[in-house]
Scaffold this active site. Structure first.
Site, PDB file in Angstrom:
ATOM      1  N   GLU A  31       0.704  -1.394   0.040  1.00  0.00           N
ATOM      2  CA  GLU A  31       0.007   0.135  -0.043  1.00  0.00           C
ATOM      3  C   GLU A  31       0.776   1.217  -0.001  1.00  0.00           C
ATOM      4  OE1 GLU A  31      -3.515   0.517  -0.183  1.00  0.00           O
ATOM      5  OE2 GLU A  31      -3.248  -1.632  -0.911  1.00  0.00           O
ATOM      6  N   CYS A  73     -12.834   3.066 -14.405  1.00  0.00           N
ATOM      7  CA  CYS A  73     -13.158   4.551 -13.770  1.00  0.00           C
ATOM      8  C   CYS A  73     -12.123   5.365 -13.933  1.00  0.00           C
ATOM      9  CB  CYS A  73     -14.148   4.466 -12.645  1.00  0.00           C
ATOM     10  SG  CYS A  73     -15.137   6.053 -12.319  1.00  0.00           S
ATOM     11  N   CYS A 124     -17.046   3.203 -19.351  1.00  0.00           N
ATOM     12  CA  CYS A 124     -18.499   3.078 -18.723  1.00  0.00           C
ATOM     13  C   CYS A 124     -19.154   2.088 -19.265  1.00  0.00           C
ATOM     14  CB  CYS A 124     -19.271   4.285 -18.836  1.00  0.00           C
ATOM     15  SG  CYS A 124     -18.587   5.736 -17.959  1.00  0.00           S
ATOM     16  N   CYS A 165     -18.363  -1.154 -17.218  1.00  0.00           N
ATOM     17  CA  CYS A 165     -18.367  -0.928 -15.805  1.00  0.00           C
ATOM     18  C   CYS A 165     -19.455  -1.624 -15.062  1.00  0.00           C
ATOM     19  CB  CYS A 165     -18.669   0.753 -15.418  1.00  0.00           C
ATOM     20  SG  CYS A 165     -18.659   0.821 -13.380  1.00  0.00           S
ATOM     21  N   CYS A 209     -24.532   4.649 -11.451  1.00  0.00           N
ATOM     22  CA  CYS A 209     -23.890   5.621 -11.504  1.00  0.00           C
ATOM     23  C   CYS A 209     -24.621   7.089 -11.857  1.00  0.00           C
ATOM     24  CB  CYS A 209     -22.498   5.603 -12.569  1.00  0.00           C
ATOM     25  SG  CYS A 209     -21.514   7.010 -12.577  1.00  0.00           S
TER      26      CYS A 209
END
Length: 368
Positions: free
Chosen positions: A51, A210, A217, A220, A226
């Site tokens: 991370e 995204c 899109c 997605c 959305c």
């Protein structure tokens, strides 16, 4: 009571797409990213390391650094016991070097104050050096299934579009509002697998579909939920009015090469101050101007200075123009005198550069 136009309603008052979590989990388990070296572990040390490395850094870069770092420092104890130079040398080229300093300090705190065991909750993790809210949430979610949301840059973009979030994310109040909404969207009573898949799904969605520009899109899994897409305003979100002001600076670098022993060429390096650009790394001596560099060199040496090709280097807040000037010293007497007029530092053999932390453009220059 009416609200001003553009002002967000409280998180509790918004109508949230409650199907979002389940769709995201199902998509991630079926089509999410696979094969990255840090996936499939519940070891807090490995999740934490990945991370931190992934902050503002592309997966392709981290994929090569992560296994090398683990090979050298396989656990928090080995990292805590390492010298700062060893850590910075291994991090060299990955950028954002404060991450490496915080990583080292955090490991030392975990060993000294927590017996080498990372805290399990996101709240407790945030008390450690260099661990922010999103990193703490990722560790707690992946390793312990805590019901807490990450909210890094990619996730802010995903949720801003999902909710058509009108808040200005350059403002702290809007960031807090979006975090409250992110928490409200979490799956209810998730299993460890679901919480891990949901967290990874947020990351995958922002990284692969995204995206900042040209979002996919059509592919997605939550396109039907959305609100930005429903309004045909995907490119408008996230809203962030404050723009980054970049400074332009020119630095002159003095590349002094000891060629008195041709079989063992060396260069003179100084350690950068503990704060500022390239803090704690080794670097060629830096001067604010060509005149300052020339003034530092003895008059007898100045005719030997050779300008090299200037290099452009981008940092988060600055654009650097680096102007290296090379000086070869070919006698042991001249080398001894150079030790007196050069800035504080040390000679480093060219074949030992991998053992010191160097900024990427300086390493590239010395390799060339």
């Amino acid at each position: 009571m009416s609200r001003s136009p553009g002002l967000q309603p409280p998180a509790a008052a918004r109508v949230l797409p409650l199907a979002f979590a389940r769709r995201l989990i199902d998509w991630q388990l079926k089509a999410g990213r696979r094969g990255m070296p840090w996936q499939g572990t519940r070891d807090p040390y490995r999740v934490w390391l990945s991370e931190v490395m992934l902050q503002q850094t592309q997966v392709s870069s981290v994929s090569s650094y992560y296994p090398r770092f683990l090979a050298r420092f396989p656990d928090v104890h080995s990292l805590a016991a390492a010298s700062s130079d060893d850590v910075m040398a291994l991090w060299s080229g990955l950028g954002y070097y404060s991450r490496a300093r915080n990583l080292h300090r955090c490991a030392q705190v975990v060993v000294a104050e927590h017996q080498g065991i990372f805290p399990t909750s996101a709240q407790a993790l945030q008390a450690l050096p260099g661990i922010g809210a999103s990193t703490a949430a990722a560790i707690a979610a992946f390793c312990h299934g805590e019901r807490v949301s990450i909210l890094d840059g990619n996730v802010r973009r995903v949720l801003s579009r999902l909710l058509a979030f009108e808040g200005d994310l350059s403002q702290l109040t809007s960031q807090r509002e979006l975090l409250a909404l992110a928490q409200a969207l979490l799956p209810v009573a998730p299993s460890l697998q679901d919480m891990s898949a949901y967290t990874q799904g947020l990351m995958d969605l922002g990284a692969t579909l995204c995206t900042r520009s040209r979002p996919n899109c059509e592919g997605c899994p939550v396109a039907g939920l959305c609100q930005a897409r429903a309004q045909a305003q995907v490119s408008r979100f996230p809203i962030k009015t404050r723009t980054l002001k970049r400074r332009h600076e020119s630095w002159w670098l003095l590349l002094v090469r000891d060629r008195s022993a041709p079989a063992m060429p060396r260069v003179w390096l100084e350690q950068r101050p503990p704060r500022g650009i390239w803090a704690g790394l080794y670097c060629l001596p830096v001067f604010d101007s060509e005149a300052a560099l020339l003034a530092a060199a003895p008059a007898s040496m100045r005719p030997k200075l050779e300008p090299l090709t200037a290099v452009a280097h981008s940092l988060t807040h600055r654009e650097l123009r680096l102007h290296p000037m090379a000086l070869d010293i070919e006698t042991s007497a001249r080398v001894a005198s150079a030790d007196r007029w050069l800035p504080a530092g040390r000679w480093v053999a060219l074949d030992a550069l991998e053992q010191v932390g160097l900024p990427a453009p300086v390493r590239q220059l010395l390799r060339g």
